[in-house]
Design a protein around this motif. Structure first.
Motif, PDB file in Angstrom:
ATOM      1  N   VAL A  87       0.856  -1.182   0.000  1.00  0.00           N
ATOM      2  CA  VAL A  87       0.000   0.000   0.000  1.00  0.00           C
ATOM      3  C   VAL A  87       0.892   1.232   0.000  1.00  0.00           C
ATOM      4  O   VAL A  87       1.866   1.300   0.730  1.00  0.00           O
ATOM      5  N   GLY A  88       0.547   2.186  -0.820  1.00  0.00           N
ATOM      6  CA  GLY A  88       1.323   3.419  -0.910  1.00  0.00           C
ATOM      7  C   GLY A  88       1.744   3.650  -2.338  1.00  0.00           C
ATOM      8  O   GLY A  88       1.070   3.220  -3.274  1.00  0.00           O
ATOM      9  N   ASN A  89       2.860   4.287  -2.542  1.00  0.00           N
ATOM     10  CA  ASN A  89       3.354   4.562  -3.887  1.00  0.00           C
ATOM     11  C   ASN A  89       3.768   3.242  -4.524  1.00  0.00           C
ATOM     12  O   ASN A  89       4.840   2.719  -4.255  1.00  0.00           O
ATOM     13  N   THR A  90       2.913   2.681  -5.353  1.00  0.00           N
ATOM     14  CA  THR A  90       3.147   1.359  -5.941  1.00  0.00           C
ATOM     15  C   THR A  90       3.722   1.444  -7.344  1.00  0.00           C
ATOM     16  O   THR A  90       3.656   0.488  -8.099  1.00  0.00           O
ATOM     17  N   GLY A  91       4.300   2.601  -7.695  1.00  0.00           N
ATOM     18  CA  GLY A  91       4.899   2.759  -9.017  1.00  0.00           C
ATOM     19  C   GLY A  91       6.031   1.787  -9.266  1.00  0.00           C
ATOM     20  O   GLY A  91       6.294   1.394 -10.380  1.00  0.00           O
ATOM     21  N   SER A  92       6.714   1.383  -8.203  1.00  0.00           N
ATOM     22  CA  SER A  92       7.786   0.400  -8.301  1.00  0.00           C
ATOM     23  C   SER A  92       7.574  -0.662  -7.226  1.00  0.00           C
ATOM     24  O   SER A  92       7.619  -0.350  -6.035  1.00  0.00           O
ATOM     25  N   PRO A  93       7.375  -1.904  -7.629  1.00  0.00           N
ATOM     26  CA  PRO A  93       7.199  -2.970  -6.638  1.00  0.00           C
ATOM     27  C   PRO A  93       8.522  -3.473  -6.064  1.00  0.00           C
ATOM     28  O   PRO A  93       8.538  -4.386  -5.259  1.00  0.00           O
ATOM     29  N   GLU A  94       9.629  -2.851  -6.449  1.00  0.00           N
ATOM     30  CA  GLU A  94      10.943  -3.338  -6.015  1.00  0.00           C
ATOM     31  C   GLU A  94      11.104  -3.408  -4.499  1.00  0.00           C
ATOM     32  O   GLU A  94      11.591  -4.428  -3.989  1.00  0.00           O
ATOM     33  N   PRO A  95      10.722  -2.380  -3.711  1.00  0.00           N
ATOM     34  CA  PRO A  95      10.896  -2.504  -2.251  1.00  0.00           C
ATOM     35  C   PRO A  95      10.149  -3.703  -1.659  1.00  0.00           C
ATOM     36  O   PRO A  95      10.676  -4.404  -0.795  1.00  0.00           O
ATOM     37  N   ALA A  96       8.943  -3.951  -2.124  1.00  0.00           N
ATOM     38  CA  ALA A  96       8.184  -5.093  -1.608  1.00  0.00           C
ATOM     39  C   ALA A  96       8.826  -6.412  -2.038  1.00  0.00           C
ATOM     40  O   ALA A  96       8.905  -7.357  -1.250  1.00  0.00           O
ATOM     41  N   ALA A  97       9.302  -6.478  -3.268  1.00  0.00           N
ATOM     42  CA  ALA A  97       9.961  -7.698  -3.749  1.00  0.00           C
ATOM     43  C   ALA A  97      11.244  -7.964  -2.970  1.00  0.00           C
ATOM     44  O   ALA A  97      11.533  -9.114  -2.616  1.00  0.00           O
ATOM     45  N   LEU A  98      12.008  -6.919  -2.698  1.00  0.00           N
ATOM     46  CA  LEU A  98      13.225  -7.095  -1.905  1.00  0.00           C
ATOM     47  C   LEU A  98      12.903  -7.598  -0.503  1.00  0.00           C
ATOM     48  O   LEU A  98      13.603  -8.453   0.043  1.00  0.00           O
ATOM     49  N   TYR A  99      11.829  -7.080   0.093  1.00  0.00           N
ATOM     50  CA  TYR A  99      11.414  -7.569   1.414  1.00  0.00           C
ATOM     51  C   TYR A  99      11.102  -9.071   1.350  1.00  0.00           C
ATOM     52  O   TYR A  99      11.534  -9.843   2.211  1.00  0.00           O
ATOM     53  N   LEU A 100      10.376  -9.479   0.321  1.00  0.00           N
ATOM     54  CA  LEU A 100      10.027 -10.899   0.203  1.00  0.00           C
ATOM     55  C   LEU A 100      11.272 -11.776   0.114  1.00  0.00           C
ATOM     56  O   LEU A 100      11.373 -12.792   0.792  1.00  0.00           O
ATOM     57  N   TYR A 101      12.217 -11.390  -0.740  1.00  0.00           N
ATOM     58  CA  TYR A 101      13.401 -12.219  -0.953  1.00  0.00           C
ATOM     59  C   TYR A 101      14.442 -12.091   0.149  1.00  0.00           C
ATOM     60  O   TYR A 101      15.078 -13.071   0.518  1.00  0.00           O
ATOM     61  N   ARG A 102      14.663 -10.913   0.683  1.00  0.00           N
ATOM     62  CA  ARG A 102      15.729 -10.718   1.673  1.00  0.00           C
ATOM     63  C   ARG A 102      15.298 -11.008   3.104  1.00  0.00           C
ATOM     64  O   ARG A 102      16.096 -11.462   3.915  1.00  0.00           O
ATOM     65  N   ASP A 103      14.042 -10.690   3.435  1.00  0.00           N
ATOM     66  CA  ASP A 103      13.596 -10.799   4.827  1.00  0.00           C
ATOM     67  C   ASP A 103      12.657 -11.974   5.067  1.00  0.00           C
ATOM     68  O   ASP A 103      12.898 -12.804   5.933  1.00  0.00           O
ATOM     69  N   TRP A 104      11.580 -12.033   4.310  1.00  0.00           N
ATOM     70  CA  TRP A 104      10.559 -13.050   4.578  1.00  0.00           C
ATOM     71  C   TRP A 104      11.013 -14.445   4.180  1.00  0.00           C
ATOM     72  O   TRP A 104      10.881 -15.388   4.958  1.00  0.00           O
TER      73      TRP A 104
END
Length: 57
Positions: free
Chosen positions: A4-21
């Motif tokens: 949720v928020g500025n979804t122009g780039s999904p990169e931050p969410a993708a990095l969270y999935l791969y690096r953290d979750w």
């Protein structure tokens, strides 16, 4: 994962999935890309309310 928020780039969410979750989930990454589906868009709604969903396959 719902972003949720500025979804122009999904990169931050993708990095969270791969690096953290993923490392603590017990799951393994497969050889498939992350899919991103935009649920709501700016300018129909304010940027901070935009929603995108990321799917790991």
């Amino acid at each position: 994962m719902r972003a949720v928020g500025n979804t122009g780039s999904p990169e931050p969410a993708a990095l969270y999935l791969y690096r953290d979750w993923l490392p603590v989930s017990g799951e393994e990454a497969r050889d498939l890309p992350i899919n991103c589906q935009h649920v709501s868009f700016f300018p129909e709604i304010p940027k901070h309310e935009a929603v995108a969903e990321l799917f790991c396959c």
